[in-house]
Motif scaffolding. Structure first.
Motif, PDB file in Angstrom:
ATOM      1  N   THR A 149       0.805  -1.231   0.000  1.00  0.00           N
ATOM      2  CA  THR A 149       0.000   0.000   0.000  1.00  0.00           C
ATOM      3  C   THR A 149       0.836   1.278   0.000  1.00  0.00           C
ATOM      4  O   THR A 149       0.288   2.362  -0.202  1.00  0.00           O
ATOM      5  CB  THR A 149      -0.907   0.037   1.250  1.00  0.00           C
ATOM      6  OG1 THR A 149      -0.077   0.074   2.429  1.00  0.00           O
ATOM      7  CG2 THR A 149      -1.824  -1.185   1.304  1.00  0.00           C
ATOM      8  N   GLY A 150       2.125   1.159   0.297  1.00  0.00           N
ATOM      9  CA  GLY A 150       2.954   2.347   0.411  1.00  0.00           C
ATOM     10  C   GLY A 150       2.746   3.098   1.702  1.00  0.00           C
ATOM     11  O   GLY A 150       3.279   4.202   1.882  1.00  0.00           O
ATOM     12  N   ARG A 151       1.975   2.519   2.625  1.00  0.00           N
ATOM     13  CA  ARG A 151       1.678   3.189   3.889  1.00  0.00           C
ATOM     14  C   ARG A 151       1.887   2.209   5.039  1.00  0.00           C
ATOM     15  O   ARG A 151       1.275   1.143   5.084  1.00  0.00           O
ATOM     16  CB  ARG A 151       0.250   3.741   3.870  1.00  0.00           C
ATOM     17  CG  ARG A 151       0.068   4.797   2.789  1.00  0.00           C
ATOM     18  CD  ARG A 151      -1.381   5.129   2.534  1.00  0.00           C
ATOM     19  NE  ARG A 151      -1.962   5.916   3.613  1.00  0.00           N
ATOM     20  CZ  ARG A 151      -3.232   6.336   3.610  1.00  0.00           C
ATOM     21  NH1 ARG A 151      -4.029   6.044   2.585  1.00  0.00           N
ATOM     22  NH2 ARG A 151      -3.706   7.040   4.606  1.00  0.00           N
ATOM     23  N   GLN A 152       2.719   2.606   5.960  1.00  0.00           N
ATOM     24  CA  GLN A 152       3.120   1.738   7.064  1.00  0.00           C
ATOM     25  C   GLN A 152       2.246   1.956   8.296  1.00  0.00           C
ATOM     26  O   GLN A 152       1.867   3.087   8.596  1.00  0.00           O
ATOM     27  CB  GLN A 152       4.577   2.041   7.412  1.00  0.00           C
ATOM     28  CG  GLN A 152       5.165   1.203   8.531  1.00  0.00           C
ATOM     29  CD  GLN A 152       6.631   1.520   8.720  1.00  0.00           C
ATOM     30  OE1 GLN A 152       7.494   0.906   8.109  1.00  0.00           O
ATOM     31  NE2 GLN A 152       6.920   2.507   9.554  1.00  0.00           N
ATOM     32  N   PRO A 153       1.940   0.907   9.040  1.00  0.00           N
ATOM     33  CA  PRO A 153       1.235   1.092  10.313  1.00  0.00           C
ATOM     34  C   PRO A 153       2.031   2.019  11.238  1.00  0.00           C
ATOM     35  O   PRO A 153       3.257   1.974  11.271  1.00  0.00           O
ATOM     36  CB  PRO A 153       1.165  -0.330  10.891  1.00  0.00           C
ATOM     37  CG  PRO A 153       1.261  -1.234   9.691  1.00  0.00           C
ATOM     38  CD  PRO A 153       2.164  -0.522   8.733  1.00  0.00           C
ATOM     39  N   ALA A 154       1.310   2.848  11.978  1.00  0.00           N
ATOM     40  CA  ALA A 154       1.966   3.793  12.881  1.00  0.00           C
ATOM     41  C   ALA A 154       2.446   3.113  14.154  1.00  0.00           C
ATOM     42  O   ALA A 154       3.435   3.533  14.760  1.00  0.00           O
ATOM     43  CB  ALA A 154       1.004   4.928  13.238  1.00  0.00           C
ATOM     44  N   VAL A 155       1.731   2.069  14.562  1.00  0.00           N
ATOM     45  CA  VAL A 155       1.938   1.439  15.863  1.00  0.00           C
ATOM     46  C   VAL A 155       1.845  -0.074  15.710  1.00  0.00           C
ATOM     47  O   VAL A 155       1.075  -0.574  14.885  1.00  0.00           O
ATOM     48  CB  VAL A 155       0.848   1.923  16.860  1.00  0.00           C
ATOM     49  CG1 VAL A 155       0.840   1.113  18.143  1.00  0.00           C
ATOM     50  CG2 VAL A 155       1.015   3.405  17.166  1.00  0.00           C
ATOM     51  N   ASN A 156       2.610  -0.798  16.511  1.00  0.00           N
ATOM     52  CA  ASN A 156       2.399  -2.233  16.691  1.00  0.00           C
ATOM     53  C   ASN A 156       2.281  -2.470  18.188  1.00  0.00           C
ATOM     54  O   ASN A 156       3.198  -2.161  18.949  1.00  0.00           O
ATOM     55  CB  ASN A 156       3.558  -3.052  16.114  1.00  0.00           C
ATOM     56  CG  ASN A 156       3.247  -4.550  16.033  1.00  0.00           C
ATOM     57  OD1 ASN A 156       2.093  -4.972  16.138  1.00  0.00           O
ATOM     58  ND2 ASN A 156       4.266  -5.360  15.839  1.00  0.00           N
ATOM     59  N   GLN A 157       1.137  -2.995  18.614  1.00  0.00           N
ATOM     60  CA  GLN A 157       0.913  -3.282  20.029  1.00  0.00           C
ATOM     61  C   GLN A 157       1.194  -4.762  20.256  1.00  0.00           C
ATOM     62  O   GLN A 157       0.525  -5.624  19.685  1.00  0.00           O
ATOM     63  CB  GLN A 157      -0.527  -2.929  20.423  1.00  0.00           C
ATOM     64  CG  GLN A 157      -0.789  -3.042  21.905  1.00  0.00           C
ATOM     65  CD  GLN A 157      -2.212  -2.664  22.282  1.00  0.00           C
ATOM     66  OE1 GLN A 157      -2.968  -3.493  22.783  1.00  0.00           O
ATOM     67  NE2 GLN A 157      -2.597  -1.417  22.047  1.00  0.00           N
ATOM     68  N   ILE A 158       2.202  -5.049  21.076  1.00  0.00           N
ATOM     69  CA  ILE A 158       2.670  -6.424  21.253  1.00  0.00           C
ATOM     70  C   ILE A 158       2.948  -6.683  22.731  1.00  0.00           C
ATOM     71  O   ILE A 158       3.178  -5.753  23.505  1.00  0.00           O
ATOM     72  CB  ILE A 158       3.956  -6.692  20.423  1.00  0.00           C
ATOM     73  CG1 ILE A 158       5.028  -5.628  20.690  1.00  0.00           C
ATOM     74  CG2 ILE A 158       3.628  -6.743  18.938  1.00  0.00           C
ATOM     75  CD1 ILE A 158       6.314  -5.795  19.904  1.00  0.00           C
ATOM     76  N   PRO A 159       2.936  -7.964  23.143  1.00  0.00           N
ATOM     77  CA  PRO A 159       3.272  -8.251  24.536  1.00  0.00           C
ATOM     78  C   PRO A 159       4.727  -7.896  24.815  1.00  0.00           C
ATOM     79  O   PRO A 159       5.603  -8.172  23.994  1.00  0.00           O
ATOM     80  CB  PRO A 159       3.019  -9.764  24.665  1.00  0.00           C
ATOM     81  CG  PRO A 159       3.052 -10.295  23.269  1.00  0.00           C
ATOM     82  CD  PRO A 159       2.602  -9.180  22.381  1.00  0.00           C
ATOM     83  N   TRP A 160       4.952  -7.255  25.975  1.00  0.00           N
ATOM     84  CA  TRP A 160       6.332  -6.879  26.324  1.00  0.00           C
ATOM     85  C   TRP A 160       6.483  -6.877  27.829  1.00  0.00           C
ATOM     86  O   TRP A 160       5.600  -6.400  28.544  1.00  0.00           O
ATOM     87  CB  TRP A 160       6.673  -5.489  25.784  1.00  0.00           C
ATOM     88  CG  TRP A 160       8.143  -5.339  25.536  1.00  0.00           C
ATOM     89  CD1 TRP A 160       9.101  -4.947  26.434  1.00  0.00           C
ATOM     90  CD2 TRP A 160       8.832  -5.625  24.317  1.00  0.00           C
ATOM     91  NE1 TRP A 160      10.338  -4.965  25.835  1.00  0.00           N
ATOM     92  CE2 TRP A 160      10.196  -5.376  24.532  1.00  0.00           C
ATOM     93  CE3 TRP A 160       8.421  -6.064  23.057  1.00  0.00           C
ATOM     94  CZ2 TRP A 160      11.168  -5.549  23.547  1.00  0.00           C
ATOM     95  CZ3 TRP A 160       9.372  -6.232  22.070  1.00  0.00           C
ATOM     96  CH2 TRP A 160      10.727  -5.976  22.309  1.00  0.00           C
ATOM     97  N   SER A 161       7.557  -7.423  28.302  1.00  0.00           N
ATOM     98  CA  SER A 161       7.860  -7.471  29.731  1.00  0.00           C
ATOM     99  C   SER A 161       9.352  -7.744  29.872  1.00  0.00           C
ATOM    100  O   SER A 161      10.006  -8.089  28.885  1.00  0.00           O
ATOM    101  CB  SER A 161       7.050  -8.578  30.416  1.00  0.00           C
ATOM    102  OG  SER A 161       7.473  -9.851  29.947  1.00  0.00           O
ATOM    103  N   PRO A 162       9.914  -7.611  31.071  1.00  0.00           N
ATOM    104  CA  PRO A 162      11.335  -7.946  31.225  1.00  0.00           C
ATOM    105  C   PRO A 162      11.673  -9.357  30.752  1.00  0.00           C
ATOM    106  O   PRO A 162      12.719  -9.574  30.125  1.00  0.00           O
ATOM    107  CB  PRO A 162      11.553  -7.784  32.732  1.00  0.00           C
ATOM    108  CG  PRO A 162      10.594  -6.710  33.121  1.00  0.00           C
ATOM    109  CD  PRO A 162       9.370  -6.987  32.288  1.00  0.00           C
ATOM    110  N   GLY A 163      10.805 -10.303  31.000  1.00  0.00           N
ATOM    111  CA  GLY A 163      11.059 -11.673  30.578  1.00  0.00           C
ATOM    112  C   GLY A 163      10.951 -11.893  29.079  1.00  0.00           C
ATOM    113  O   GLY A 163      11.421 -12.908  28.563  1.00  0.00           O
TER     114      GLY A 163
END
Length: 258
Positions: A149-163
Motif C-alpha cells: 500500500t505504500g503506507r506503514q502502520p503507525a503502531v504495533n501493540q505487542i506483549p512486552w515485559s522484562p522476561g
C-alpha cells in the motif's frame, strides 16, 4: 504526566495509557473515570473487550475535553470483511465521531492481510480514525502491508515485559520508525523477583512501578490496567522515578534468566 510520542500523522500519543482488557460493565466505567481523574489521557479498548460503551460514557462523564483523551480501539480479524461497519459500531458505542487510533487486533489470514489494512487506511482517510496500526504483527507482516500500500502502520501493540525483552525486535521497529506499545507487562512478570524488589526498595517504590518505568526507558508505550483506584494512580506516578543504566541492564537480563 506529559510524556508523549509523535505519530507520523502528527498526533501526540501519551506513553502511559490505561488498559481496559477484562474490565466489564460498571468496573470498566469506574476504572476509566478513576484513571482520567488521576491524570491519564490515553485509554485503550477493543471490540473484543465488549466495554466500548462504558469507556465512552466514562470519557464523556469525566468532564475532560474529548480532544484531550487519546482513545484506541481494535478490530477483530473475524470482523475484517465488515471492518467499516464494525468501526462505525465502535464509534456509536464510544459516543465519538472518531478514534485516535484503530488497530487490527491480531493478524488475519494471509489472503486478507492487505485488504484489511486497506480498510483501515480508508477509515483514516475518511477521518474516522486519526491514526491506524496493528497489534501482534511480525516485522515481516508489517513490511507486507507497507509494500502493498505504500503506507506503514503507525503502531504495533505487542506483549512486552522484562522476561520477553527482545532488543533485536525492538530495533526492527525502530528502523521502520514505528511506535511499540507493550501490553501485559505486569501480568507476564514475576514482581517478586529479587532484581525488581531490590531496585524497588532502593527507590522506595513498588516493583510494578519499576517494571513500568523500565518500559519507558526503552521508549515503549505502556498500558497498565487495574480496577483499584490506588493502583491506577501508582501506575501513573512514574515521573520522579529514574532508573540508572545499570538497573535497566539488570532488568533487561531477566529475559535470559527466566
Amino acid at each position: 504526566m506529559t510524556w508523549t510520542v509523535k505519530l507520523p500523522g502528527g498526533a501526540a500519543l501519551p506513553m502511559i495509557g490505561f488498559g481496559t482488557w477484562q474490565l466489564q460493565r460498571n468496573a470498566a466505567y469506574e476504572s476509566v473515570r478513576a484513571a482520567l481523574e488521576a491524570g491519564y489521557r490515553h485509554v485503550d479498548t477493543a471490540t473484543l473487550y465488549q466495554n466500548e460503551s462504558e469507556v465512552g460514557r466514562a470519557v464523556k462523564d469525566s468532564g475532560v475535553d474529548r480532544e484531550q483523551v487519546f482513545v484506541t480501539t481494535k478490530l477483530r480479524p473475524q470482523d475484517a470483511r465488515r471492518a467499516r461497519r464494525t468501526l462505525e459500531s465502535s464509534l456509536r458505542q464510544l459516543d465519538t465521531d472518531y478514534v485516535d487510533l484503530w488497530l487490527i487486533h491480531w493478524p488475519t489470514g494471509r489472503d486478507e492481510l492487505v485488504s484489511t489494512w486497506q480498510e483501515l487506511l480508508s477509515a483514516k482517510d475518511a477521518g474516522l480514525a486519526r491514526e491506524v496500526g496493528v497489534s501482534n504483527y511480525s516485522p515481516a507482516q508489517i513490511d507486507l502491508l507497507t509494500e502493498a500500500t505504500g503506507r506503514q502502520p503507525a503502531v504495533n501493540q505487542i506483549p512486552w515485559s522484562p522476561g520477553q525483552h527482545d532488543p533485536a525486535l525492538l530495533d526492527e521497529h525502530r528502523r521502520r520508525g514505528m511506535v511499540v506499545e507493550g501490553y501485559s507487562g505486569l501480568k507476564n512478570t514475576d514482581l517478586r523477583h529479587p532484581v525488581l524488589t531490590e531496585i524497588a526498595e532502593r527507590h522506595a517504590v513498588t516493583p510494578a512501578q519499576v517494571v513500568l518505568r523500565w518500559h519507558l526507558e526503552h521508549d515503549i508505550v505502556i498500558l497498565p490496567r487495574s480496577s483499584r483506584r490506588e493502583r491506577i494512580a501508582a501506575n501513573l506516578d512514574l515521573e520522579d522515578l529514574s532508573l540508572t543504566a545499570e538497573e535497566v541492564t539488570a532488568i533487561d537480563a531477566l529475559t535470559r534468566t527466566r
